[in-house]
Each structure stands twice: as C-alpha cells, then as structure tokens.
Motif scaffolding. Sequence first.
Motif, PDB file in Angstrom:
ATOM      1  N   VAL A   1       0.967  -1.145   0.013  1.00 15.59           N
ATOM      2  CA  VAL A   1      -0.032   0.040   0.011  1.00 15.59           C
ATOM      3  C   VAL A   1       0.921   1.344   0.117  1.00 15.59           C
ATOM      4  O   VAL A   1       2.214   1.114   0.344  1.00 15.59           O
ATOM      5  CB  VAL A   1      -0.978  -0.048   1.113  1.00 15.59           C
ATOM      6  CG1 VAL A   1      -1.963  -1.126   1.152  1.00 15.59           C
ATOM      7  CG2 VAL A   1      -0.129   0.238   2.351  1.00 15.59           C
ATOM      8  N   PRO A   2       0.299   2.405  -0.408  1.00 12.49           N
ATOM      9  CA  PRO A   2       1.121   3.492  -0.384  1.00 12.49           C
ATOM     10  C   PRO A   2       2.141   3.770   0.659  1.00 12.49           C
ATOM     11  O   PRO A   2       3.119   4.414   0.674  1.00 12.49           O
ATOM     12  CB  PRO A   2       0.197   4.925  -0.861  1.00 12.49           C
ATOM     13  CG  PRO A   2      -0.936   4.024  -1.650  1.00 12.49           C
ATOM     14  CD  PRO A   2      -1.024   2.751  -0.867  1.00 12.49           C
ATOM     15  N   TYR A   3       1.347   3.794   1.891  1.00 12.01           N
ATOM     16  CA  TYR A   3       2.168   4.105   3.268  1.00 12.01           C
ATOM     17  C   TYR A   3       3.277   3.287   3.207  1.00 12.01           C
ATOM     18  O   TYR A   3       4.278   3.987   4.013  1.00 12.01           O
ATOM     19  CB  TYR A   3       0.983   3.589   4.419  1.00 12.01           C
ATOM     20  CG  TYR A   3       1.717   4.084   5.650  1.00 12.01           C
ATOM     21  CD1 TYR A   3       1.628   5.287   6.408  1.00 12.01           C
ATOM     22  CD2 TYR A   3       2.475   2.780   6.527  1.00 12.01           C
ATOM     23  CE1 TYR A   3       2.018   5.386   7.601  1.00 12.01           C
ATOM     24  CE2 TYR A   3       2.986   3.360   7.633  1.00 12.01           C
ATOM     25  CZ  TYR A   3       2.707   4.602   8.279  1.00 12.01           C
ATOM     26  OH  TYR A   3       3.523   4.762   9.486  1.00 12.01           O
ATOM     27  N   HIS A   4       3.411   2.126   2.661  1.00 18.16           N
ATOM     28  CA  HIS A   4       4.812   1.420   2.940  1.00 18.16           C
ATOM     29  C   HIS A   4       5.597   1.456   1.657  1.00 18.16           C
ATOM     30  O   HIS A   4       6.776   0.634   1.539  1.00 18.16           O
ATOM     31  CB  HIS A   4       4.578  -0.092   3.008  1.00 18.16           C
ATOM     32  CG  HIS A   4       3.810  -0.366   4.591  1.00 18.16           C
ATOM     33  ND1 HIS A   4       4.346   0.152   5.697  1.00 18.16           N
ATOM     34  CD2 HIS A   4       2.593  -1.036   4.917  1.00 18.16           C
ATOM     35  CE1 HIS A   4       3.694  -0.589   6.752  1.00 18.16           C
ATOM     36  NE2 HIS A   4       2.645  -1.055   6.222  1.00 18.16           N
ATOM     37  N   ALA A   5       5.453   2.345   0.745  1.00 14.57           N
ATOM     38  CA  ALA A   5       6.062   2.531  -0.478  1.00 14.57           C
ATOM     39  C   ALA A   5       7.360   2.878  -0.425  1.00 14.57           C
ATOM     40  O   ALA A   5       8.521   2.365  -0.819  1.00 14.57           O
ATOM     41  CB  ALA A   5       5.436   3.365  -1.508  1.00 14.57           C
ATOM     42  N   GLU A   6       7.614   4.025   0.572  1.00 16.78           N
ATOM     43  CA  GLU A   6       8.830   4.219   0.766  1.00 16.78           C
ATOM     44  C   GLU A   6       9.875   3.354   1.528  1.00 16.78           C
ATOM     45  O   GLU A   6      11.095   3.058   1.050  1.00 16.78           O
ATOM     46  CB  GLU A   6       8.952   5.522   1.725  1.00 16.78           C
ATOM     47  CG  GLU A   6      10.504   6.309   1.763  1.00 16.78           C
ATOM     48  CD  GLU A   6      10.386   7.502   2.571  1.00 16.78           C
ATOM     49  OE1 GLU A   6      11.671   8.108   3.025  1.00 16.78           O
ATOM     50  OE2 GLU A   6       9.389   7.822   3.072  1.00 16.78           O
ATOM     51  N   LEU A   7       9.236   2.443   2.309  1.00 22.71           N
ATOM     52  CA  LEU A   7      10.196   1.505   3.427  1.00 22.71           C
ATOM     53  C   LEU A   7      10.468   0.295   2.082  1.00 22.71           C
ATOM     54  O   LEU A   7      11.737  -0.054   2.385  1.00 22.71           O
ATOM     55  CB  LEU A   7       9.043   0.907   4.322  1.00 22.71           C
ATOM     56  CG  LEU A   7       9.550  -0.410   5.102  1.00 22.71           C
ATOM     57  CD1 LEU A   7      11.102   0.120   5.761  1.00 22.71           C
ATOM     58  CD2 LEU A   7       8.450  -1.098   6.070  1.00 22.71           C
ATOM     59  N   ALA A   8       9.595  -0.002   1.329  1.00 25.12           N
ATOM     60  CA  ALA A   8       9.760  -1.084   0.618  1.00 25.12           C
ATOM     61  C   ALA A   8      11.043  -0.608  -0.598  1.00 25.12           C
ATOM     62  O   ALA A   8      11.863  -1.537  -0.744  1.00 25.12           O
ATOM     63  CB  ALA A   8       8.693  -1.648  -0.294  1.00 25.12           C
ATOM     64  N   SER A   9      10.820   0.642  -1.005  1.00 25.19           N
ATOM     65  CA  SER A   9      11.960   1.093  -1.921  1.00 25.19           C
ATOM     66  C   SER A   9      13.248   0.962  -1.195  1.00 25.19           C
ATOM     67  O   SER A   9      14.121   0.719  -1.853  1.00 25.19           O
ATOM     68  CB  SER A   9      11.485   2.365  -2.580  1.00 25.19           C
ATOM     69  OG  SER A   9      12.510   2.955  -3.380  1.00 25.19           O
ATOM     70  N   ASP A  10      13.258   1.330  -0.079  1.00 25.96           N
ATOM     71  CA  ASP A  10      14.531   1.576   0.736  1.00 25.96           C
ATOM     72  C   ASP A  10      15.143   0.155   0.842  1.00 25.96           C
ATOM     73  O   ASP A  10      16.419   0.005   0.835  1.00 25.96           O
ATOM     74  CB  ASP A  10      14.348   1.979   2.125  1.00 25.96           C
ATOM     75  CG  ASP A  10      14.260   3.841   2.076  1.00 25.96           C
ATOM     76  OD1 ASP A  10      14.463   4.214   1.233  1.00 25.96           O
ATOM     77  OD2 ASP A  10      13.654   4.265   3.063  1.00 25.96           O
TER      78      ASP A  10
ATOM     79  N   LEU B   1      14.542  -2.846  -0.850  1.00 28.66           N
ATOM     80  CA  LEU B   1      14.846  -3.363  -2.077  1.00 28.66           C
ATOM     81  C   LEU B   1      15.675  -2.681  -2.975  1.00 28.66           C
ATOM     82  O   LEU B   1      16.444  -3.499  -3.782  1.00 28.66           O
ATOM     83  CB  LEU B   1      13.343  -3.542  -2.873  1.00 28.66           C
ATOM     84  CG  LEU B   1      12.545  -4.615  -2.047  1.00 28.66           C
ATOM     85  CD1 LEU B   1      11.225  -4.600  -2.952  1.00 28.66           C
ATOM     86  CD2 LEU B   1      12.974  -5.902  -2.017  1.00 28.66           C
ATOM     87  N   GLY B   2      15.795  -1.473  -3.099  1.00 31.72           N
ATOM     88  CA  GLY B   2      16.631  -0.862  -4.032  1.00 31.72           C
ATOM     89  C   GLY B   2      16.500  -1.183  -5.499  1.00 31.72           C
ATOM     90  O   GLY B   2      15.458  -1.196  -5.885  1.00 31.72           O
ATOM     91  N   ASP B   3      17.517  -1.496  -5.974  1.00 36.94           N
ATOM     92  CA  ASP B   3      17.661  -2.058  -7.474  1.00 36.94           C
ATOM     93  C   ASP B   3      17.601  -3.444  -7.505  1.00 36.94           C
ATOM     94  O   ASP B   3      17.616  -4.005  -8.617  1.00 36.94           O
ATOM     95  CB  ASP B   3      18.865  -1.540  -8.027  1.00 36.94           C
ATOM     96  CG  ASP B   3      18.962   0.109  -8.037  1.00 36.94           C
ATOM     97  OD1 ASP B   3      17.898   0.831  -8.385  1.00 36.94           O
ATOM     98  OD2 ASP B   3      20.223   0.508  -8.209  1.00 36.94           O
ATOM     99  N   GLU B   4      17.336  -4.193  -6.282  1.00 35.19           N
ATOM    100  CA  GLU B   4      17.336  -5.659  -6.506  1.00 35.19           C
ATOM    101  C   GLU B   4      15.833  -6.195  -7.054  1.00 35.19           C
ATOM    102  O   GLU B   4      16.068  -7.320  -7.585  1.00 35.19           O
ATOM    103  CB  GLU B   4      17.820  -6.162  -5.086  1.00 35.19           C
ATOM    104  CG  GLU B   4      19.106  -5.945  -4.586  1.00 35.19           C
ATOM    105  CD  GLU B   4      20.289  -6.332  -5.377  1.00 35.19           C
ATOM    106  OE1 GLU B   4      20.276  -7.456  -5.714  1.00 35.19           O
ATOM    107  OE2 GLU B   4      21.187  -5.619  -5.899  1.00 35.19           O
ATOM    108  N   ALA B   5      14.953  -5.459  -6.687  1.00 33.77           N
ATOM    109  CA  ALA B   5      13.708  -5.988  -7.051  1.00 33.77           C
ATOM    110  C   ALA B   5      12.849  -4.834  -7.284  1.00 33.77           C
ATOM    111  O   ALA B   5      12.872  -3.875  -6.777  1.00 33.77           O
ATOM    112  CB  ALA B   5      13.083  -7.153  -6.071  1.00 33.77           C
ATOM    113  N   ASP B   6      11.607  -5.042  -7.871  1.00 31.61           N
ATOM    114  CA  ASP B   6      10.627  -3.741  -8.123  1.00 31.61           C
ATOM    115  C   ASP B   6       9.752  -3.504  -7.067  1.00 31.61           C
ATOM    116  O   ASP B   6       9.352  -4.595  -6.155  1.00 31.61           O
ATOM    117  CB  ASP B   6       9.764  -4.150  -9.414  1.00 31.61           C
ATOM    118  CG  ASP B   6      10.574  -4.055 -10.581  1.00 31.61           C
ATOM    119  OD1 ASP B   6      11.774  -3.397 -10.597  1.00 31.61           O
ATOM    120  OD2 ASP B   6      10.246  -4.395 -11.736  1.00 31.61           O
ATOM    121  N   VAL B   7       9.207  -2.450  -6.729  1.00 32.63           N
ATOM    122  CA  VAL B   7       8.298  -1.968  -5.845  1.00 32.63           C
ATOM    123  C   VAL B   7       6.918  -1.925  -6.670  1.00 32.63           C
ATOM    124  O   VAL B   7       7.157  -0.919  -7.632  1.00 32.63           O
ATOM    125  CB  VAL B   7       8.681  -0.702  -5.148  1.00 32.63           C
ATOM    126  CG1 VAL B   7       7.617  -0.294  -4.111  1.00 32.63           C
ATOM    127  CG2 VAL B   7       9.982  -1.079  -4.329  1.00 32.63           C
TER     128      VAL B   7
END
Length: 221
Positions: free
Chosen positions: A49-58, A60-66
């Motif tokens: 969900v949008p609330y967790h987008a920044e956390l997931a991006s931090d 996963l980085g470039d290793e997998a998609d968000v």
Amino acid sequence: MDAETLRAEPERVVELIDHTNVEPDSTEAEVRELCEEVLEYGFNAACVVPYHAELASDILGDEADVVVVVGFPYGVQNSSAKRAEVEELLQYADELDMVMNRTAFTNGNYEYVVNDIRAVKQAVGEQTLKCIIESPTLSDEAIRHASELVDEGGADFVKTAVGYEGGCDTDEVRAMREAVGPDMGVKASGGIHSFEEVVEMVEAGATRIGASSGVDIYESI
C-alpha cells in the motif's frame, strides 16, 4: 513465460510473482519481512500500500521492483485524486496497480472508465500501469468488456482482483486474455496458493501473478 517452460524450470516461478501485502493493517515489521522474502527467494517485486512504498523502496533498492496500489480498493476516487497519488509515489514505485472506477463501470459510464485509466497512465508515464477490474464480481461478458476498456485506456496490464472479495479463477483469466489479445499483460491475483495453481493461471493466459503466498508457492514446487 509459458506453462511448458514453467513446468520444465519450476524454480523460475519467482520471476512471475509480485509478493504481496496490501492489508490495511499491515505493519512495518510485516512489510520488512515481505521485502526480505522477495530478496531471499528472488521474487519479481513486493506489492504494498502507499504508506509502505518508501520502506519497500529503501529495502529493495535496485534488487527487485516495488509495486504500489492506487485508488485502492474500490477505484471510486476521481481521476485527479488518483493522479495526485501516483505523482507522490513515482519516486518509490516501479509499477502502479490502480483500481478501475467500479462505480462508473456499474453505471455504464464506459467513457469515464477509459478516461480515468488514461489520466492515470499519463501520470505514470513510462512506468508500468496495471488496472484491476475485480473480476470475481463480474460475469464473463462484463470481464471481457472491462478488459477491453482497460486496453483502450492504455494500461500495460489488466489485473483480476484486489483479493478482498474472493479469489480469481482460470475462467476469469481466460476471458481477460481473449479480450485483450496476446500482447497485453494479464495479472492473476487473489487466492493463488500453490505452484500448480500458478501453472493453471499461466495456461489460461496470465503473465504475472500477485500473491501473498509467494513463499508457499515456491515451496510447493
């Protein structure tokens, strides 16, 4: 990836899976675990969900998609609200999974449905846009029509369901594939728990799988 390839190389199922936690009460600890599983197993993406987008991006980085959901879970927000949501999320998301405006579709305002998808796609730009039609609530005829509208609106994928109103089945996926032809993406999501179920969805025409049970699917090979 076709079903024959998947059966021959079952470990490649991870390439199809958007490992998912879009529960409204999902915690940071749960999303952290989700992302760690994406990295451990090699899933295509984490869907949050949008609330967790920044956390997931931090994490996963470039290793997998968000993948981040938009207009969730009913799609009733107006186009400007969906666009604003997308614009805030683009710094974190590789793909956006929007919900078709189900109220407009139910009321037969198909022009509104198409324009809504088109407006969101314009905001998404070169990123991938999937559009959820909530196929478990629709007849086969309505599934085909909704899928055609999603294609007309310019989305890259048509997607079955958010997972809150029952799981999808192969008939729904097959109807979607028949409606959009061979080139558009089809994402099957909702109630998929095993490798064999993934194979059946791919045979029906799915090119991506959304599942909260990604680990179970892999371990059922």
